[in-house]
Each structure stands twice: as structure tokens, then as C-alpha cells.
Design a protein around this motif. Structure first.
Motif, PDB file in Angstrom:
ATOM      1  N   PRO A   1       0.832  -1.210   0.000  1.00 13.53           N
ATOM      2  CA  PRO A   1       0.000   0.000   0.000  1.00 13.53           C
ATOM      3  C   PRO A   1       0.867   1.261   0.000  1.00 13.53           C
ATOM      4  O   PRO A   1       2.043   1.217   0.355  1.00 13.53           O
ATOM      5  N   LEU A   2       0.266   2.378  -0.386  1.00 12.18           N
ATOM      6  CA  LEU A   2       0.963   3.666  -0.381  1.00 12.18           C
ATOM      7  C   LEU A   2       1.075   4.200   1.039  1.00 12.18           C
ATOM      8  O   LEU A   2       0.236   3.893   1.904  1.00 12.18           O
ATOM      9  N   ASP A   3       2.111   4.986   1.276  1.00 14.62           N
ATOM     10  CA  ASP A   3       2.264   5.682   2.545  1.00 14.62           C
ATOM     11  C   ASP A   3       1.342   6.900   2.506  1.00 14.62           C
ATOM     12  O   ASP A   3       1.707   7.962   2.001  1.00 14.62           O
ATOM     13  N   THR A   4       0.123   6.734   3.030  1.00 10.91           N
ATOM     14  CA  THR A   4      -0.909   7.759   2.885  1.00 10.91           C
ATOM     15  C   THR A   4      -0.477   9.106   3.436  1.00 10.91           C
ATOM     16  O   THR A   4      -0.664  10.155   2.804  1.00 10.91           O
ATOM     17  N   ALA A   5       0.111   9.123   4.622  1.00 14.20           N
ATOM     18  CA  ALA A   5       0.522  10.386   5.247  1.00 14.20           C
ATOM     19  C   ALA A   5       1.566  11.097   4.387  1.00 14.20           C
ATOM     20  O   ALA A   5       1.508  12.324   4.191  1.00 14.20           O
ATOM     21  N   LYS A   6       2.493  10.341   3.841  1.00 10.99           N
ATOM     22  CA  LYS A   6       3.559  10.916   3.010  1.00 10.99           C
ATOM     23  C   LYS A   6       2.990  11.463   1.702  1.00 10.99           C
ATOM     24  O   LYS A   6       3.344  12.566   1.271  1.00 10.99           O
ATOM     25  N   VAL A   7       2.102  10.683   1.079  1.00 11.90           N
ATOM     26  CA  VAL A   7       1.534  11.102  -0.199  1.00 11.90           C
ATOM     27  C   VAL A   7       0.662  12.328  -0.030  1.00 11.90           C
ATOM     28  O   VAL A   7       0.628  13.216  -0.906  1.00 11.90           O
ATOM     29  N   ARG A   8      -0.039  12.427   1.104  1.00  5.96           N
ATOM     30  CA  ARG A   8      -0.900  13.584   1.330  1.00  5.96           C
ATOM     31  C   ARG A   8      -0.087  14.876   1.490  1.00  5.96           C
ATOM     32  O   ARG A   8      -0.585  15.964   1.205  1.00  5.96           O
ATOM     33  N   LYS A   9       1.146  14.757   1.936  1.00  3.63           N
ATOM     34  CA  LYS A   9       2.025  15.926   2.009  1.00  3.63           C
ATOM     35  C   LYS A   9       2.612  16.251   0.638  1.00  3.63           C
ATOM     36  O   LYS A   9       2.830  17.411   0.295  1.00  3.63           O
ATOM     37  N   PHE A  10       2.848  15.193  -0.149  1.00  2.89           N
ATOM     38  CA  PHE A  10       3.447  15.378  -1.471  1.00  2.89           C
ATOM     39  C   PHE A  10       2.414  15.784  -2.521  1.00  2.89           C
ATOM     40  O   PHE A  10       2.705  16.588  -3.416  1.00  2.89           O
ATOM     41  N   GLY A  11       1.198  15.246  -2.420  1.00  7.00           N
ATOM     42  CA  GLY A  11       0.170  15.435  -3.434  1.00  7.00           C
ATOM     43  C   GLY A  11      -0.088  16.878  -3.823  1.00  7.00           C
ATOM     44  O   GLY A  11      -0.068  17.229  -5.012  1.00  7.00           O
ATOM     45  N   PRO A  12      -0.365  17.769  -2.849  1.00  9.08           N
ATOM     46  CA  PRO A  12      -0.645  19.167  -3.216  1.00  9.08           C
ATOM     47  C   PRO A  12       0.498  19.832  -3.978  1.00  9.08           C
ATOM     48  O   PRO A  12       0.261  20.702  -4.816  1.00  9.08           O
ATOM     49  N   LYS A  13       1.720  19.396  -3.703  1.00 10.19           N
ATOM     50  CA  LYS A  13       2.874  20.036  -4.348  1.00 10.19           C
ATOM     51  C   LYS A  13       3.003  19.606  -5.804  1.00 10.19           C
ATOM     52  O   LYS A  13       3.272  20.426  -6.687  1.00 10.19           O
ATOM     53  N   ILE A  14       2.830  18.320  -6.096  1.00 11.39           N
ATOM     54  CA  ILE A  14       2.909  17.891  -7.491  1.00 11.39           C
ATOM     55  C   ILE A  14       1.728  18.457  -8.282  1.00 11.39           C
ATOM     56  O   ILE A  14       1.857  18.817  -9.464  1.00 11.39           O
ATOM     57  N   LEU A  15       0.569  18.574  -7.632  1.00 13.94           N
ATOM     58  CA  LEU A  15      -0.586  19.182  -8.294  1.00 13.94           C
ATOM     59  C   LEU A  15      -0.315  20.654  -8.608  1.00 13.94           C
ATOM     60  O   LEU A  15      -0.710  21.155  -9.664  1.00 13.94           O
ATOM     61  N   GLN A  16       0.353  21.338  -7.695  1.00 13.71           N
ATOM     62  CA  GLN A  16       0.699  22.743  -7.924  1.00 13.71           C
ATOM     63  C   GLN A  16       1.640  22.877  -9.112  1.00 13.71           C
ATOM     64  O   GLN A  16       1.471  23.761  -9.962  1.00 13.71           O
ATOM     65  N   LEU A  17       2.639  22.000  -9.203  1.00 11.81           N
ATOM     66  CA  LEU A  17       3.588  22.054 -10.316  1.00 11.81           C
ATOM     67  C   LEU A  17       2.871  21.820 -11.650  1.00 11.81           C
ATOM     68  O   LEU A  17       3.084  22.553 -12.627  1.00 11.81           O
ATOM     69  N   LEU A  18       2.022  20.804 -11.692  1.00 14.05           N
ATOM     70  CA  LEU A  18       1.302  20.493 -12.928  1.00 14.05           C
ATOM     71  C   LEU A  18       0.337  21.617 -13.308  1.00 14.05           C
ATOM     72  O   LEU A  18       0.160  21.918 -14.487  1.00 14.05           O
ATOM     73  N   THR A  19      -0.270  22.237 -12.300  1.00 14.89           N
ATOM     74  CA  THR A  19      -1.177  23.356 -12.560  1.00 14.89           C
ATOM     75  C   THR A  19      -0.417  24.534 -13.156  1.00 14.89           C
ATOM     76  O   THR A  19      -0.860  25.147 -14.137  1.00 14.89           O
ATOM     77  N   GLU A  20       0.739  24.864 -12.567  1.00 15.62           N
ATOM     78  CA  GLU A  20       1.552  25.961 -13.095  1.00 15.62           C
ATOM     79  C   GLU A  20       1.986  25.670 -14.523  1.00 15.62           C
ATOM     80  O   GLU A  20       1.994  26.564 -15.385  1.00 15.62           O
ATOM     81  N   TRP A  21       2.341  24.434 -14.780  1.00 16.42           N
ATOM     82  CA  TRP A  21       2.797  24.051 -16.125  1.00 16.42           C
ATOM     83  C   TRP A  21       1.664  24.232 -17.144  1.00 16.42           C
ATOM     84  O   TRP A  21       1.858  24.807 -18.214  1.00 16.42           O
ATOM     85  N   THR A  22       0.467  23.750 -16.803  1.00 23.41           N
ATOM     86  CA  THR A  22      -0.659  23.849 -17.745  1.00 23.41           C
ATOM     87  C   THR A  22      -1.114  25.293 -17.936  1.00 23.41           C
ATOM     88  O   THR A  22      -1.593  25.666 -19.015  1.00 23.41           O
ATOM     89  N   GLU A  23      -0.967  26.118 -16.907  1.00 23.08           N
ATOM     90  CA  GLU A  23      -1.409  27.506 -17.013  1.00 23.08           C
ATOM     91  C   GLU A  23      -0.425  28.362 -17.800  1.00 23.08           C
ATOM     92  O   GLU A  23      -0.830  29.244 -18.567  1.00 23.08           O
ATOM     93  N   THR A  24       0.879  28.112 -17.616  1.00 22.50           N
ATOM     94  CA  THR A  24       1.894  28.961 -18.236  1.00 22.50           C
ATOM     95  C   THR A  24       2.292  28.482 -19.620  1.00 22.50           C
ATOM     96  O   THR A  24       2.558  29.282 -20.513  1.00 22.50           O
ATOM     97  N   PHE A  25       2.329  27.168 -19.818  1.00 22.97           N
ATOM     98  CA  PHE A  25       2.726  26.594 -21.113  1.00 22.97           C
ATOM     99  C   PHE A  25       1.676  25.606 -21.606  1.00 22.97           C
ATOM    100  O   PHE A  25       1.955  24.423 -21.803  1.00 22.97           O
TER     101      PHE A  25
END
Length: 489
Positions: free
Chosen positions: A109-133
């Protein structure tokens, strides 16, 4: 003068950029590059300032973790410049691979606590990428990588599914708007027409039904406002990546045989369309001046466009200003000495002084800085307008690209160069986001886009018909042009 779209012949003299930028010299080692304080986007994850680094290191620095997210300026700088070394789909694939490995997203199984800390950050990166380029995501591989990484973290938080749908919906809207804009530019180009040169030889007779600018709009401020509409519309379609893709070339230190964009047409259509608009406005101004048969009317048209140019300057629309000045400085117009003798030219000389190329356009650059400062402290969109002389901006970027190597001799990416590139492009991106505060006048806009214009030969014919040739060279040219016209009838 009207510009050519070809980057290789568009620029003739070096243009200024940051004198503090470290440009790689032959045999220069990375350690010898001057170390300055951290600039925008110039820090690695450990906080150290960066002037150069390996491509792998720069990619690693882009990848977020549970406890780290790259500076926003770094994200823009690297996503803008990385395409010179690695295609966007391959870059996103590398980022996703590192995320999967570092966050152990391929295990169960995934490390839920770890992924929940990481998730918002990767989503932010992908959002910035789609918005700017957003144009990067026209490639289905990009969308596939985006979906895959979010699918891997979604089991830890249902909210990630909602975020994915929001990102994809906004991306779809942006891509649709981009396609509509490109289609409208193509449509305008197809509708634009040229006056047949042979009509000029018979100017003593009433020409075919042909409106002129003064019959459509006789108020300089109104026309300047509508020109600003056209300028901002063009700017809105230009993506930051086009400034890099315009100058993509083979990297001599790259082991591959082809540059990153060798397998596809350079995506610079919006940039090139904007240069064509500049050319069209130059020729439209010259056509409007050369068309009238009477000297008094030609002088009136010249004075009208001088006032339009002045209003463009006051608005902050330097691109239209330069196009108008260039049109009035074209040889078929400037040779009309009797016409100019009837014209009040004091205001024109002041505007010419502002756009004087002496000192690498020192006067213009000073005025541009003033407009940029006004924009930063503005309380309204009217005061926020900054439309730079676009060909000079492209020339600055061209010589930044030509004057500094992309890689240092040790193979590291010359990141300091791309920080400066991102600064120039980022400033432009801020200016292009301004919404035009002026009300549209569809009749004027239609005329600007579709009014027939003379070719260069047509302008000379009209000019010679208005004021006879003064020397043998002009007489020979006039004779050749008339013979060519009569030969076509």
C-alpha cells in the motif's frame, strides 16, 4: 522599417541585455563564472545560488517532495528553457519517474501520510505548467503523463480526482481559445488583399469603390485605441515558449543528431503573425498617404497619422507607434517633398526622436521603463498598458541567445543565461495579460485588418504619380514600373 519574419535576417546590430550576465568564453570553466547573489529562480533546493548545473540536477531541482517545492521563478525559468535540451513530453516523463521513485508510488500500500504531504505540491507544479505553457499539452503524451501521476496519488485523497478534472477542464478551455485565436489570425490573413498596382497609373480617374482611413475614423485618439485593441489581441495569443522555439538550433555539445524540435514545425505562428501585423500597419500607413491625388489631402493624412502616433505613445502602445513612423519613413512617402512641405512636422520630429535607434534605442528604452513603472503602480487597465516595440524585443532575445552559449564547456547548462531570458520574457508575459479598456469599434477594426494595401512597387507608382521623379534613377524606375503595369493589362 517593415520587418522580415526570418530570425536569421531580422536583426543587424547587437542589442543590449544585462551587462552582468556571464557569457561562456571558449575554454571557460564553470568555477570561473562570477558568483552573484541569488536572482529570480536562481537557487537550487539547498538554497545555494546557481549559475550553471547539469541538466539532471536542474530536473531534480524541479521535482517537488513532501517538504520541498521549487521557487515559482525557477519553475518558469526552467520550463521555458529546458525545451532547448529536452522535449516537454520527455521532461514531464522524467519528472514523473522521479516522483514515483522518491515517493514510492509504485508500491502497495501507499504511505498515505507521506503522499498527502506530497500530493498538493505535485498538483501545484502540474497546474503551473498547464497555465503557463498550455501549448505543451497539445501533445497527448503530456496529458497521459499528467493523468498517470495523479491516478497514482488519488487513492490517498478523493480530492485529487476533483483537482485533476479542474486542471483538465481549464486546460481544455485554454487550448480551445488558442485554437480559436490561431484560426482568426488565419482568417484575417486570407481576407487581407492588395490593390492592383496597375490602378495607380490611372489616378486621374475615380478609382474603384475604395474607402480611406479618414472616412472610417477621423479622430486620432479613437484610432490609437483601436490599434491598441489589435496589438493586445495579438499579444494574448503569443506563448512564452515561442520566444525560445524561434531560435532553436543544434546544440554542439549535445550527442544527438537533431535539435529537440527537429521532428515538428517550430511553433512560432503567433509570433510570426504579430510581425506580419507590424508590416501590414507600415504599408497601410504608406498606402493611405500615397493614395490621394491632391497634395493638400496627402498632407492632411500625414498630420492625422502623426497625431495617431502621438496618442499611441501616450497610451503606451510603442509597437503601433513604431509601425506608423516606419510607414511614414518608407522611401515612397519620404520622397514626397512638396507634400511634406505642406505638413506641420514638429510633432513628427519629436516622435522620431523618441524612437531614434541611436544608443541602442536609448530614448525608447527610457520611455519604455517609464511606461513599465506606470504600469506597476497603476490603478486602472488604461494605465497598465505597455506594448513594447516587438521587433526590438525579439532582437534583444536573439542576441542574448547568440551572445551566450547554452552550455558551458564542461557540459553544464548555462542557467544564468536563462534567468536573464526568463526575466525578459516574464516581463512581456505580464504586459500581455492586460485587458484592453477601450470599447471596440468593429468598423475600424475591420478596416485595419482588411483594407487593401499597395505592394512596394505600387507605393512607388503612386508616389511618382503624385510627385514626378526628380532624378534619372527615379525616372528609370518609374518607366520600368509603368511598363510592367501596362504589360499586365
Amino acid at each position: 522599417m517593415p520587418q522580415t519574419v526570418c530570425s536569421g535576417t531580422m536583426f543587424t546590430t547587437p542589442s543590449g541585455f544585462s551587462p552582468h550576465l556571464a557569457c561562456a568564453e571558449p575554454g571557460e570553466e564553470e568555477e570561473e563564472a562570477p558568483q552573484e547573489g541569488p536572482g529570480p529562480g536562481a537557487c537550487l533546493a539547498d538554497g545555494n545560488p546557481i549559475t550553471s548545473a547539469s541538466l539532471d540536477t536542474l530536473i531534480q531541482n524541479l521535482v517537488p517532495t513532501a517538504d520541498y517545492y521549487p521557487e515559482k521563478a525557477y519553475v518558469f525559468t526552467f520550463l521555458l528553457s529546458a525545451r532547448l535540451f529536452i522535449p516537454p513530453p520527455e521532461l514531464l516523463a522524467r519528472v514523473c519517474e522521479l516522483c514515483i521513485k522518491q515517493q514510492q508510488l509504485d508500491q502497495s500500500p501507499l504511505d498515505t501520510a507521506k503522499v498527502r504531504k506530497f500530493g498538493p505540491k505535485i498538483l501545484q507544479l502540474l497546474t503551473e505548467w498547464t497555465e503557463t505553457f498550455p501549448s505543451d499539452f497539445r501533445d497527448e503524451k503530456m496529458v497521459g503523463h499528467l493523468k498517470d501521476i495523479i491516478h497514482r496519488i488519488a487513492p490517498c485523497d478523493e480530492a485529487y480526482w476533483k483537482t485533476l478534472n479542474q486542471v483538465l477542464q481549464k486546460l481544455s478551455q485554454r487550448l480551445a481559445l488558442m485554437s480559436q485565436g490561431e484560426e482568426s489570425i488565419v482568417k484575417v490573413s486570407l481576407n487581407a488583399s492588395s490593390i492592383s498596382d496597375k490602378l495607380v497609373a490611372f489616378k486621374t480617374k475615380p478609382p474603384p469603390i475604395q474607402k480611406d482611413m479618414l472616412s472610417i475614423c477621423n479622430d486620432p485618439y479613437t484610432l490609437a485605441q483601436q490599434l491598441t485593441h489589435v496589438e493586445l489581441e495579438h499579444l494574448s495569443h503569443i506563448g512564452p515558449e515561442e520566444f525560445v522555439q524561434a531560435f532553436v538550433q543544434k546544440d554542439p555539445l549535445d550527442g544527438t543528431q537533431q535539435p529537440c524540435f527537429s521532428d515538428q514545425k517550430k511553433k512560432t505562428s503567433n509570433l510570426e503573425a504579430y510581425v506580419r501585423w507590424f508590416n501590414r500597419l507600415c504599408y497601410l500607413v504608406a498606402t493611405e498617404i500615397c493614395m490621394p491625388a491632391k497634395k493638400k489631402q496627402r498632407a492632411l493624412v500625414i498630420e492625422f497619422f502623426i497625431d495617431v502616433a502621438r496618442e499611441c505613445f501616450n497610451i503606451g502602445n510603442f509597437n503601433s507607434l513604431m509601425a506608423i513612423i516606419s510607414g511614414m519613413n518608407m522611401s515612397p512617402v519620404s520622397r514626397l517633398k512638396k507634400t511634406w512641405g505642406k505638413t506641420k512636422t514638429a510633432k513628427f520630429f519629436i516622435l522620431e526622436h523618441q524612437m531614434d535607434p541611436t544608443g541602442n534605442f536609448y530614448n525608447y528604452r527610457t520611455a519604455l521603463r517609464g511606461a513599465a513603472h506606470r504600469s506597476q503602480t497603476a490603478n486602472s487597465n488604461r494605465e497598465r498598458i505597455v506594448i513594447p516595440f516587438f521587433s526590438l524585443l525579439i532582437k534583444d532575445i536573439y542576441f542574448l541567445n547568440e551572445g551566450c552559449a547554452n552550455r558551458l564547456p564542461n557540459g553544464h547548462v548555462n542557467f544564468e543565461k536563462f534567468v536573464e531570458l526568463a526575466r525578459q520574457v516574464g516581463e512581456f508575459m505580464t504586459w500581455k495579460q492586460v485587458e484592453c479598456p477601450f470599447e471596440e469599434d468593429r468598423a475600424i477594426l475591420h478596416y485595419l485588418h482588411t483594407a487593401p494595401i499597395f505592394s512596394e512597387d505600387g507605393l512607388y507608382l503612386a508616389s511618382y504619380e503624385s510627385e514626378s521623379p526628380e532624378n534619372q534613377v527615379e525616372k528609370d524606375r518609374w518607366k520600368a514600373l509603368r511598363s510592367n503595369v501596362l504589360g499586365k493589362t
